[in-house]
Design a protein around this motif. Structure first.
Motif, short mmCIF file in Angstrom:
data_model
loop_
_atom_site.label_atom_id
_atom_site.label_comp_id
_atom_site.label_asym_id
_atom_site.label_seq_id
_atom_site.Cartn_x
_atom_site.Cartn_y
_atom_site.Cartn_z
N UNK A 30 0.86 -1.18 0.00
CA UNK A 30 0.00 0.00 0.00
C UNK A 30 0.89 1.22 0.00
N UNK A 31 0.48 2.26 -0.74
CA UNK A 31 1.30 3.46 -0.82
C UNK A 31 0.44 4.70 -0.81
N UNK A 32 1.05 5.77 -0.35
CA UNK A 32 0.38 7.07 -0.33
C UNK A 32 1.44 8.16 -0.28
N UNK A 33 1.05 9.34 -0.71
CA UNK A 33 1.94 10.50 -0.73
C UNK A 33 1.31 11.57 0.15
N UNK A 34 2.11 12.13 1.05
CA UNK A 34 1.59 13.13 1.98
C UNK A 34 2.73 14.01 2.49
N UNK A 35 2.43 15.26 2.85
CA UNK A 35 3.46 16.09 3.48
C UNK A 35 3.76 15.58 4.89
N UNK A 36 5.02 15.65 5.27
CA UNK A 36 5.43 15.27 6.62
C UNK A 36 5.68 16.56 7.39
N UNK A 37 4.73 16.95 8.23
CA UNK A 37 4.83 18.23 8.94
C UNK A 37 5.93 18.20 9.99
N UNK A 38 6.38 17.02 10.39
CA UNK A 38 7.51 16.93 11.33
C UNK A 38 8.83 17.12 10.60
N UNK A 59 11.53 10.74 0.07
CA UNK A 59 11.25 12.16 -0.17
C UNK A 59 11.02 12.40 -1.66
N UNK A 60 9.86 12.92 -1.99
CA UNK A 60 9.52 13.19 -3.39
C UNK A 60 10.31 14.40 -3.87
N UNK A 99 11.12 11.55 -10.14
CA UNK A 99 10.04 11.68 -9.17
C UNK A 99 9.59 13.13 -8.97
N UNK A 100 9.96 14.01 -9.88
CA UNK A 100 9.70 15.43 -9.64
C UNK A 100 8.34 15.90 -10.16
N UNK A 101 7.57 15.01 -10.78
CA UNK A 101 6.25 15.43 -11.24
C UNK A 101 5.18 14.73 -10.40
N UNK A 102 4.67 13.63 -10.89
CA UNK A 102 3.62 12.89 -10.20
C UNK A 102 4.15 11.51 -9.84
#
Length: 126
Positions: A30-38, A59-60, A99-102
Motif C-alpha cells: 500500500x502506498x500514499x503521498x503526503x506532506x510530513x509536517x515533522x 522524499x519526493x 520523481x519530480x512530477x507525479x
C-alpha cells in the motif's frame, strides 16, 4: 502458550484508508503521498507491505536536487542487503528515480523491486 499470548502475537493489517494498493513481487503493498509536517512539510511517498515487514519513506522530488544523493528511509524488517533491527531505521542511498512530477504506480513498483533486489553494495546515507 495461552489464548492471550496468541492474541498479542497477531499483528493488525495495514489501514487501507487513503492508500493505493499495488501488487508487486507477488505481494500486496500500500502506498500514499503526503506532506510530513515533522519534516518541514517535505512531501513523502510511503510504501508499506500488507504484513508491515517492509516500511519505507521516500522524499519526493529528489531527482531535481543534483547537489544531494537520493535516499530512502527503511523502517521495516525487510530490505535486501542489510539486516534490520527492531525499532531502528536506516537511510539508504538509491538510484535517481524521475520523481519530480507525479508519483505513479510505475515509480512505486520500481522502488519496491529495487528494495528487494540483490545489490553489489548497499550504501547508508549519513
Amino acid at each position: 502458550m495461552n489464548d492471550d499470548e496468541d492474541k498479542e502475537r497477531v499483528s493488525m493489517g495495514v489501514s487501507k484508508k487513503g492508500k493505493r494498493k499495488i501488487i508487486c513481487l507477488n505481494r500486496d503493498f500500500y502506498w500514499y503521498v503526503t506532506p510530513d509536517w515533522e519534516d518541514a512539510g517535505q512531501v513523502k511517498l510511503h510504501i508499506i507491505s500488507e504484513d508491515k515487514q517492509f516500511i519505507a519513506a521516500y522524499n519526493v522530488g529528489q531527482s531535481s536536487q543534483p547537489d544531494s544523493a537520493p535516499f530512502i528511509v527503511i523502517q521495516g524488517k525487510q530490505f535486501e542487503g542489510i539486516v534490520m533491527e527492531n525499532g531502528c531505521y536506516k537511510r539508504i542511498l538509491t538510484p535517481v528515480w524521475e520523481d519530480d512530477t507525479v508519483i505513479t504506480p510505475d515509480i512505486v513498483a520500481r522502488i519496491i523491486v529495487w528494495c528487494f533486489s540483490v545489490k553489489e553494495v548497499v550504501t547508508l546515507a549519513d
